[in-house]
Design a protein around this motif. Sequence first.
Motif, mmCIF file in Angstrom:
data_model
loop_
_atom_site.group_PDB
_atom_site.id
_atom_site.type_symbol
_atom_site.label_atom_id
_atom_site.label_comp_id
_atom_site.label_asym_id
_atom_site.label_seq_id
_atom_site.Cartn_x
_atom_site.Cartn_y
_atom_site.Cartn_z
ATOM 1 N N LEU A 64 0.812 -1.218 0.000
ATOM 2 C CA LEU A 64 0.000 0.000 0.000
ATOM 3 C C LEU A 64 0.845 1.268 0.000
ATOM 4 O O LEU A 64 0.301 2.357 -0.109
ATOM 5 C CB LEU A 64 -0.946 -0.004 1.201
ATOM 6 N N ILE A 65 2.182 1.132 0.101
ATOM 7 C CA ILE A 65 3.025 2.320 -0.032
ATOM 8 C C ILE A 65 2.780 2.969 -1.397
ATOM 9 O O ILE A 65 2.873 4.176 -1.543
ATOM 10 C CB ILE A 65 4.523 1.955 0.130
ATOM 11 N N ILE A 66 2.439 2.128 -2.387
ATOM 12 C CA ILE A 66 2.192 2.664 -3.733
ATOM 13 C C ILE A 66 1.176 3.791 -3.698
ATOM 14 O O ILE A 66 1.338 4.819 -4.352
ATOM 15 C CB ILE A 66 1.658 1.565 -4.665
ATOM 16 N N THR A 67 0.104 3.585 -2.945
ATOM 17 C CA THR A 67 -0.948 4.599 -2.943
ATOM 18 C C THR A 67 -0.758 5.603 -1.812
ATOM 19 O O THR A 67 -1.669 6.348 -1.504
ATOM 20 C CB THR A 67 -2.330 3.951 -2.806
ATOM 21 N N ASN A 68 0.416 5.600 -1.191
ATOM 22 C CA ASN A 68 0.681 6.581 -0.148
ATOM 23 C C ASN A 68 0.696 7.976 -0.778
ATOM 24 O O ASN A 68 1.482 8.259 -1.670
ATOM 25 C CB ASN A 68 2.041 6.274 0.482
ATOM 26 N N CYS A 69 -0.178 8.821 -0.286
ATOM 27 C CA CYS A 69 -0.338 10.129 -0.928
ATOM 28 C C CYS A 69 0.926 10.984 -0.836
ATOM 29 O O CYS A 69 1.131 11.864 -1.658
ATOM 30 C CB CYS A 69 -1.486 10.906 -0.326
ATOM 31 N N ILE A 70 1.775 10.736 0.186
ATOM 32 C CA ILE A 70 2.983 11.556 0.291
ATOM 33 C C ILE A 70 3.825 11.395 -0.965
ATOM 34 O O ILE A 70 4.284 12.369 -1.561
ATOM 35 C CB ILE A 70 3.848 11.120 1.496
ATOM 36 N N ILE A 71 4.000 10.136 -1.369
ATOM 37 C CA ILE A 71 4.901 9.884 -2.487
ATOM 38 C C ILE A 71 4.360 10.493 -3.775
ATOM 39 O O ILE A 71 5.050 11.260 -4.454
ATOM 40 C CB ILE A 71 5.139 8.376 -2.623
ATOM 41 N N MET A 72 3.094 10.171 -4.091
ATOM 42 C CA MET A 72 2.510 10.753 -5.303
ATOM 43 C C MET A 72 2.509 12.279 -5.215
ATOM 44 O O MET A 72 2.770 12.976 -6.196
ATOM 45 C CB MET A 72 1.075 10.244 -5.498
ATOM 46 N N GLY A 73 2.223 12.781 -4.022
ATOM 47 C CA GLY A 73 2.168 14.230 -3.838
ATOM 48 C C GLY A 73 3.507 14.890 -4.107
ATOM 49 O O GLY A 73 3.588 15.901 -4.791
ATOM 50 N N ARG A 74 4.588 14.297 -3.586
ATOM 51 C CA ARG A 74 5.916 14.877 -3.804
ATOM 52 C C ARG A 74 6.314 14.785 -5.267
ATOM 53 O O ARG A 74 6.955 15.681 -5.806
ATOM 54 C CB ARG A 74 6.981 14.182 -2.943
ATOM 55 N N LEU A 75 5.948 13.676 -5.927
ATOM 56 C CA LEU A 75 6.301 13.535 -7.338
ATOM 57 C C LEU A 75 5.642 14.649 -8.139
ATOM 58 O O LEU A 75 6.283 15.312 -8.960
ATOM 59 C CB LEU A 75 5.844 12.172 -7.867
ATOM 60 N N GLU A 76 4.354 14.858 -7.891
ATOM 61 C CA GLU A 76 3.608 15.884 -8.621
ATOM 62 C C GLU A 76 4.139 17.273 -8.299
ATOM 63 O O GLU A 76 4.371 18.087 -9.177
ATOM 64 C CB GLU A 76 2.131 15.818 -8.214
ATOM 65 N N ALA A 77 4.309 17.536 -7.000
ATOM 66 C CA ALA A 77 4.575 18.910 -6.585
ATOM 67 C C ALA A 77 6.035 19.287 -6.732
ATOM 68 O O ALA A 77 6.365 20.447 -6.913
ATOM 69 C CB ALA A 77 4.133 19.111 -5.138
ATOM 70 N N PHE A 78 6.936 18.324 -6.617
ATOM 71 C CA PHE A 78 8.351 18.701 -6.592
ATOM 72 C C PHE A 78 9.160 18.096 -7.740
ATOM 73 O O PHE A 78 9.724 18.807 -8.562
ATOM 74 C CB PHE A 78 8.953 18.308 -5.245
ATOM 75 N N ALA A 79 9.167 16.751 -7.803
ATOM 76 C CA ALA A 79 10.111 16.091 -8.705
ATOM 77 C C ALA A 79 9.885 16.454 -10.162
ATOM 78 O O ALA A 79 10.833 16.524 -10.946
ATOM 79 C CB ALA A 79 10.016 14.583 -8.533
ATOM 80 N N LEU A 80 8.633 16.714 -10.556
ATOM 81 C CA LEU A 80 8.361 17.004 -11.960
ATOM 82 C C LEU A 80 8.946 18.335 -12.396
ATOM 83 O O LEU A 80 9.078 18.597 -13.576
ATOM 84 C CB LEU A 80 6.854 16.997 -12.216
ATOM 85 N N SER A 81 9.291 19.199 -11.443
ATOM 86 C CA SER A 81 9.757 20.525 -11.843
ATOM 87 C C SER A 81 11.117 20.897 -11.258
ATOM 88 O O SER A 81 11.512 22.041 -11.306
ATOM 89 C CB SER A 81 8.707 21.566 -11.433
ATOM 90 N N HIS A 82 11.823 19.929 -10.653
ATOM 91 C CA HIS A 82 13.118 20.268 -10.068
ATOM 92 C C HIS A 82 14.209 19.317 -10.520
ATOM 93 O O HIS A 82 13.944 18.232 -11.016
ATOM 94 C CB HIS A 82 13.026 20.256 -8.535
ATOM 95 N N LYS A 83 15.465 19.755 -10.279
ATOM 96 C CA LYS A 83 16.621 18.949 -10.661
ATOM 97 C C LYS A 83 16.735 17.711 -9.772
ATOM 98 O O LYS A 83 16.192 17.687 -8.663
ATOM 99 C CB LYS A 83 17.886 19.804 -10.521
ATOM 100 N N PRO A 84 17.468 16.690 -10.251
ATOM 101 C CA PRO A 84 17.526 15.418 -9.505
ATOM 102 C C PRO A 84 17.968 15.535 -8.055
ATOM 103 O O PRO A 84 17.307 14.978 -7.180
ATOM 104 C CB PRO A 84 18.537 14.598 -10.304
#
Lengths: 200, 202, 196
Positions: C100-120
């Motif tokens: 159920l970590i897959i559907t953990n909102c923290i992870i999806m949330g960080r991917l959407e909010a941060f990783a898609l628009s920042h450097k590695p």
Amino acid sequence: MKFSNRYIFLYISVLVIIVAGTLAIVSLVLRPRQEANRKGETAARILKAAGYGALSTEQAVALFDSVASPITDSQTERYAIVCSDGDTGQVVYVSGKGLWGPIWGYVVLASDNNTIKGVAFSHKSETPGLGAKITEESFADSFSGKKIYNADGEYVSVVLAAKGNSEANAENSVDAISGATITSKGVEKMLYEGLKDAGK
Amino acid sequence: MELFSLFVRSVFIDNMIFAYFLGMCSYLAVSKNVKTSFGLGVAVCFVLAVTVPVNYLIDKYFLQAGALSWLSSHFQNIDLSFLTLIIFIAVIAGIVQLLEMAIEHFSLALYQALGIFLPLIAVNCAILGGSLFMQEHHFPTLFHSFVYALGSGVGWLLAIVAFAALRERLRYSNIPKPLQGNGIAYIITGLMGLGFMALMGF
Amino acid sequence: MKKFLEPLSKNNPIIVQTLGVCSALAVTAQLKPAVVMAAAVTVVCAFSNLIISLIRNTIPPRIRIVVQLVVVSFFVILVDQFLQAYLYETSKMLSVFVGLIITNCIIMGRLEAFALSHKPLPSFLDGLFNGLGYGLVLVAVGVVREVLGQGTLWGYPVLSDKFYTLGYMNNGLMVLPPMALILVGSLIWIKNARQS
């Protein structure tokens, strides 16, 4: 940036292939260890019931292979086992129903096919703090030394009597778990059915 | 009888929210009023009742150890269970997308009622949780898994509607300032959970 | 750097943003599964942030959710397989909650909010600290529940027998799942009261 449908399709295909490939390799590499864990857990519990004390899974697998051997002519899962005191007993797999789901376990009988050396029970979904207590050590310990035949040589298995009532017939009964009547009844029935043939 | 007890059990005792805290994120975010909560609850029921049986079939005929033997006896030793998670989530995302398109096509009224919730649901833990618990339970037939899914969905619906009703009343109560909002929401859910635990029996 | 440390307290994912509660609280009855779960989420969060950030310019926006799900599930399965091989006991306690970590909102949330628009590198750190912030709450709840509920910590008894002879009893309520929620609610209370 614009992405064509073809790009999207290719992109997702490549991604899935990479992911599935890597996972397949990892799973192949780790599988033997995972299976050893599973086997070791059962082995450790049986050995504990046979008086060998707590063992790590690696020790348990090695020891189990040297002291226990499957009895092949039996309908159910059974092993002949040399217990820690040198006595050759047998391990009987028993299974039944608790309040919410399946319960199962291993019973180690001494060479007289009458005295219980130890037990190890497991359950799928009994109530925590009540029925789930069947996996606890104190409950399992209460079985050691009990007999499945009464003084007249009749098969009675082990009865789970309400607290205080078990002294009346100490050889063939243990304290039931208070508050978990149906689970206790389930354990009783499981033992009665499971040990019926084993005791002969 | 067995099916009935499975249903009751999945609604009340194994309640997705009170026993396993699944789907808490949308539960906390959407429970501001009863009407929207009901909409989300129905959508969750619906998606659970569709995805769990589908995943049951996939698990049974593709993923389990030896599951591929119906194709050819050569495949008997193949165990694809390590792919379970990724396949389940892909199936859920796919079905949610399909449902959204189908509902939009067939019933505009229903789409307006459920449509906004559907995208939320693909990443709702209750849905994936439903499929994973289904796999743990080893149900004997497809219908069992359906009953289980429906029960879990109804339980989730019940929980969110009850909670939303409490929350509507909460606006008029005198709560210590630092506890307002999420703090009290957690505590109320915990207390409701304790109430539900009483149904477990002995 | 200060910005990255925010998730540890000021902007804690569980307490402030109320994300990722789903798969977390059922595993906090004891400290050990709580720590393992925290570590698992931190690893998954940090590495999926890193990977998504690395490929962020190649992802077609239309399928970005699917790509994110695939990447996250990939790491979750890896973690799950490793737990089953090397920490078998704990992985059994965690059962489906690892998945159920897959559907953990923290992870999806960080991917959407941060990783898609920042450097590695910043993305990696962002994931790491959000995971740690999440872990902090898990561990805190785990410690309280295990000590009060069973009188042990990490499986070792920590309360002396004298307490018990004086009439102290383990609080069985703490072992039940709803207590986790009540504890988190209290944590929020304490935190808000301190800040205002």
